[in-house]
Structure formats: C-alpha cells, structure tokens
Design an enzyme around this catalytic site. Structure first.
Site, PDB file in Angstrom:
ATOM      1  CD  GLU A 175      -2.820  -1.256   2.393  1.00 18.69           C
ATOM      2  OE1 GLU A 175      -3.862  -1.921   2.286  1.00 18.69           O
ATOM      3  OE2 GLU A 175      -2.477  -0.708   3.453  1.00 18.69           O
ATOM      4  CB  CYS A 197       6.604  -5.407   8.593  1.00 15.51           C
ATOM      5  SG  CYS A 197       7.824  -4.368   9.440  1.00 15.51           S
ATOM      6  CB  CYS A 201       5.850  -2.768  16.066  1.00 13.69           C
ATOM      7  SG  CYS A 201       7.568  -2.427  15.610  1.00 13.69           S
ATOM      8  CB  CYS A 204       2.636  -1.585  13.711  1.00 11.31           C
ATOM      9  SG  CYS A 204       2.712  -1.188  11.957  1.00 11.31           S
ATOM     10  CD  GLU A 254      13.591  -0.563   9.719  1.00  9.64           C
ATOM     11  OE1 GLU A 254      14.352   0.198   9.099  1.00  9.64           O
ATOM     12  OE2 GLU A 254      12.878  -0.198  10.676  1.00  9.64           O
ATOM     13  CB  SER A 307       9.547   3.918  14.931  1.00 11.03           C
ATOM     14  OG  SER A 307       9.070   4.315  13.668  1.00 11.03           O
ATOM     15  CG  LEU A 308      12.018   6.716  21.301  1.00 11.06           C
ATOM     16  CD1 LEU A 308      13.314   5.921  21.200  1.00 11.06           C
ATOM     17  CD2 LEU A 308      12.292   8.133  21.800  1.00 11.06           C
ATOM     18  CG  HIS A 309       6.803   4.093  18.924  1.00  7.72           C
ATOM     19  ND1 HIS A 309       6.225   5.256  18.461  1.00  7.72           N
ATOM     20  CD2 HIS A 309       7.194   3.414  17.808  1.00  7.72           C
ATOM     21  CE1 HIS A 309       6.249   5.280  17.132  1.00  7.72           C
ATOM     22  NE2 HIS A 309       6.834   4.182  16.714  1.00  7.72           N
ATOM     23  CG  ASN A 384      -4.024   6.226  13.891  1.00  2.75           C
ATOM     24  OD1 ASN A 384      -4.878   7.078  14.104  1.00  2.75           O
ATOM     25  ND2 ASN A 384      -2.809   6.524  13.455  1.00  2.75           N
ATOM     26  CB  CYS A 427       0.680   6.555  11.857  1.00  2.00           C
ATOM     27  SG  CYS A 427       2.218   5.931  12.541  1.00  2.00           S
TER      28      CYS A 427
END
Length: 456
Positions: A175, A197, A201, A204, A254, A307-309, A384, A427
C-alpha cells in the site's frame, strides 16, 4: 469516503461474447495467471482486483469445484500476459541503464534520453519518446518495458488522504498513501519498502502481516510514479507547483532491512534530471536498525525519523521486539552519530501514544532526558485503532499535557492528528487491503459451511 475500483471487469461465463478471446486461454497463460493472481483462485469476488495491464483471464471455481475460464468483458483489459523475458528499465540506476544500452550497442546519451522520458515526462511507451529515433523504438520494445506497479484499488478519504493498493508482477501487494498537508496545497507520498514487515511491533497493523519479501528498487520508486500518474504531475513540475512535494519512507516494512533497494530508489527520486525531489524533502523512518543508520546518512543524506515509542527498554522490549537486539542506549548513540543531523535538520522521534503504557508526565520527562543534547523534534501520534489491537488511545487532555511538557522544554512536539483513518491509511494501520478482504471472505465461507481449500 469515496471508493473506486480501477479496471473493474464484468464477469462473463463460458460462451457468450467471450469467444473472441478464447485463444488467449492457453495452459501457459493460465499458469502465469495463477502465479500473478494466487488469491483469485476459487472466488469470483476477487475479479475486481485485476489491475489494468494484466491479462484478465482468471481461473474460477464453479459450484462443483470444476475449473473453468472466465473472461473480462472489456477488450482493452484483455492483453498479453507479462513477458518476463523483457527487462523493466524502471528502477535501474544511471550506471545500470548505461550498461543496458551498451549491451545493445548504444552510447550513454541513449540512457540519458530514456532517463528524461521515464522520470521527467513519466512516459511508458517507447513510441511516444519523440527524441529517440523511430528505428530505435522497436529495438527497445523488443527487449525492454517501462512498467509501474499495477493499481488494484484507489481509496480517497473524507480528509482527501488517498491510498493505493498496488499489485506487483508476482501477485504480491503493498500500500502507498498520499498524505495532504493540513495548511498547504501539497503533501507527502508515504511509500512501502517490503511486502509485510520484518518486525512485529505490537501496536502496528502491518506487523501482523509477516514479511513476504523485500520490494525491488523499481517497485519502490514506482509507488511515487503511480501517485504522480494519479495526480497528473507529469512532466516533473517546478518545486512551487508540486502537489506531491515530499516522500516519507514510512509505509509497510523496515527500510533499513532493504537498504540497497531503498537507496537506489531514493537516488532515482532525488536525481535532478528526473523526478527531482530534494533530499531535504525526503524522510526515512526506521525502528532502529542501528548498524545501517550511519550508512544511510552518509549515502543518502535524507532526513531521519526514528520510531521510538517508549523511554525504557522494558516497555520498548514489550511493544517493539527489535529493541532486544538494539536497545535504547545503542539506538540513541546511533542518532547522535547520524551524519548531517543539526539544529537545521533535526531528527524526528515518532512517539505513538498508548493509553496507560507510555503516556504519563513521567514518561514525557524521561523522554527529555533520553534525547538531551540531540537536535530533536517529536511527532506525537495518538494510537490509531485497528481490528484486534490490544491498545487504546489516550484522551486528548493526557496527550496535550505530554506535548506541553516537551514544548515547554523548547522542543517542537505537535500532536499529529490521524489522516485517512476511515480508509485504514493512518499511521500503524497499513496492511494489504486484499488480505483483509480475503480474511473476511474466508470467515463468511466458514460461517456458511463452505469448504475453503482453494483460498490463500
């Protein structure tokens, strides 16, 4: 929401007005179609997924499970199957394109001509490349193609975010999303780098679709070209007139686990004689593949997003398994060593706000300590939701309090409002649309007690 199926055929059963194309339905064609459309086996429901440019004969199962051929009623879609013997010129570096031309006795200027037509003008038909001699058109067409990914579906959100489901030559999908700027008549194209991927995560949606393969350079740069096709931005416009002004490498996958193909694609996109996107308008996002970060900065010089999070290894280990391999101390050191990072080109730290996990005032203060001394800015992203996710979105009061702590310390920390949530383009929501549809179809068939042995 506006939903548009591209290249949608009308189904005709055996006989009728399909006789004119029966000759195309040879065994070799069918085998190739089964490779291209493995998900289409056994279901008329997937006929709408056939992209323009592919042969539109598919194998469908009748009620008694006997295979029969169905044909699309639109003759314009009944074309030859992809010829794997031809080389796609899209995705070749300048040096590779020069080498290809040399292999057929042509000088480097021929490669320069082709580069201009492919990447500045967006042309795919050799016969329309008017600066190239007519005698050369046929020679090129015998050996080469100029091909983008096929567009299976285009979705337009109420907020004008646009998402394309793209199908590649082997039938796999990814996508691509156009994200409009909230304040200006321009925006960014968010491109994918893998089918599925490598990472898992937990917040995600893409991470629930395991890695299938890396995308090629052609498939990566081709995504931006498809977006330009959709918006009619050929020839390459001046900077001031571009709606598709930025590239963000933040889609499925990634990118630093597919670095060579990503680098080649971005070098093509940055070339001033073609697509011409400045490196300052390209941002590459990584989950923290530490060994590749320095090389990325040295070779490409694009903006870096991380991408820390989470602010502790304990939490990051839980939500991002890559942290067990490259923990926070190593990741932050790699950020400090990223070439070109400065107050003028700050590293963006992406931080998905997860209710009760990483959204407290203490987390915000720990985040400030973590990035101390770095030229940094933050994107705070309210989680999200997607079907089956285990996390919740914090309320706006909590999110704003988090942002205020960062901004009071002198950092930019906007709360990024979700775009395209109604079409699962926000996201963390990207995942192959057709995979969702196949899963829904499988559930419906199971509920009806229908055997599903032919469904992938």
């Amino acid at each position: 929401m506006i939903q548009r199926h591209l290249g949608q055929p009308r189904l005709i059963q055996n006989g009728g007005d399909a006789g004119g194309v029966k000759a195309v339905a040879q065994k070799q064609t069918q085998r190739r179609l089964d490779q291209i459309f493995p998900a289409g086996r056994g279901s008329h429901a997937n006929l709408h997924s056939i992209p323009t440019g592919y042969a539109c004969i598919i194998a469908a199962l009748t009620e008694n499970s006997q295979r029969r051929h169905c044909f699309a009623a639109r003759p314009s879609l009944c074309v030859a199957v992809m010829d794997d013997s031809k080389t796609n010129l899209i995705g070749l570096s300048r040096d590779q394109l020069i080498a290809e031309m040399a292999s057929i006795g042509e000088k480097p200027f021929r490669a320069k001509q082709l580069w201009h037509w492919m990447y500045n003008r967006g042309e795919t038909d050799f016969a329309k490349m008017t600066s190239i001699s007519k005698s050369m058109h046929g020679a090129l067409a015998e050996r080469y193609v100029v091909r983008r990914p096929g567009v299976t579906k285009e979705l337009i959100s109420a907020d004008t975010t646009r998402k394309w489901l793209l199908k590649f030559d082997d039938g796999h999908e990814a996508e691509t999303v156009y994200i409009p700027d909230a304040d200006e008549e321009r925006g960014a194209v968010c491109i994918s780098t893998q089918v599925g991927c490598t990472l898992t995560c937990r917040f995600c949606h893409t991470g629930t679709q395991l890695l299938v393969r890396n995308l090629s350079a052609a498939e990566i740069v081709g995504q931006f070209m498809v977006a330009r096709d959709s918006y009619g931005e050929w020839p390459t416009p001046d900077d001031g007139g571009r709606q598709l002004s930025n590239i963000v490498v933040m889609g499925m996958g990634e990118p630093l686990y597919n670095f060579e193909n990503v680098a080649t694609a971005l070098e093509i996109a940055m070339d001033g004689e073609g697509i011409g996107i400045s490196k300052r308008r390209i941002t590459l996002s990584t989950s923290g593949v530490v060994p590749m970060m320095k090389e990325c900065g040295e070779r490409l010089g694009v903006n870096l997003a991380v991408s820390l999070h989470a602010v502790t290894d304990e939490i990051r280990d839980r939500i991002m398994p890559i942290n067990k391999k490259y923990p926070l101390k190593e990741l932050m050191q790699a950020c400090r060593e990223y070439p070109g990072a400065s107050n003028a080109r700050r590293i963006t730290f992406e931080y998905i706000m997860l209710k009760g996990i990483n959204d407290s005032a203490a987390d915000a203060r720990a985040l400030l300590k973590l990035v101390k001394g770095l030229p940094a800015k933050f994107n705070l992203i309210p989680f999200n939701p997607w079907p089956g996710s285990e996390f919740d979105t914090p309320d706006i009061k909590t999110t704003k309090a988090f942002s205020d702590i960062l901004q009071d310390a002198g950092y930019s920390a906007p709360i990024r409002m979700p775009r395209g949530r109604d079409i699962l383009a926000a996201c963390g929501q990207l995942r192959s649309e057709s995979q969702r549809e196949r899963a829904s179809l499988a559930k419906a068939r199971a509920a009806a007690g229908i055997a599903d042995e032919h469904h992938g």
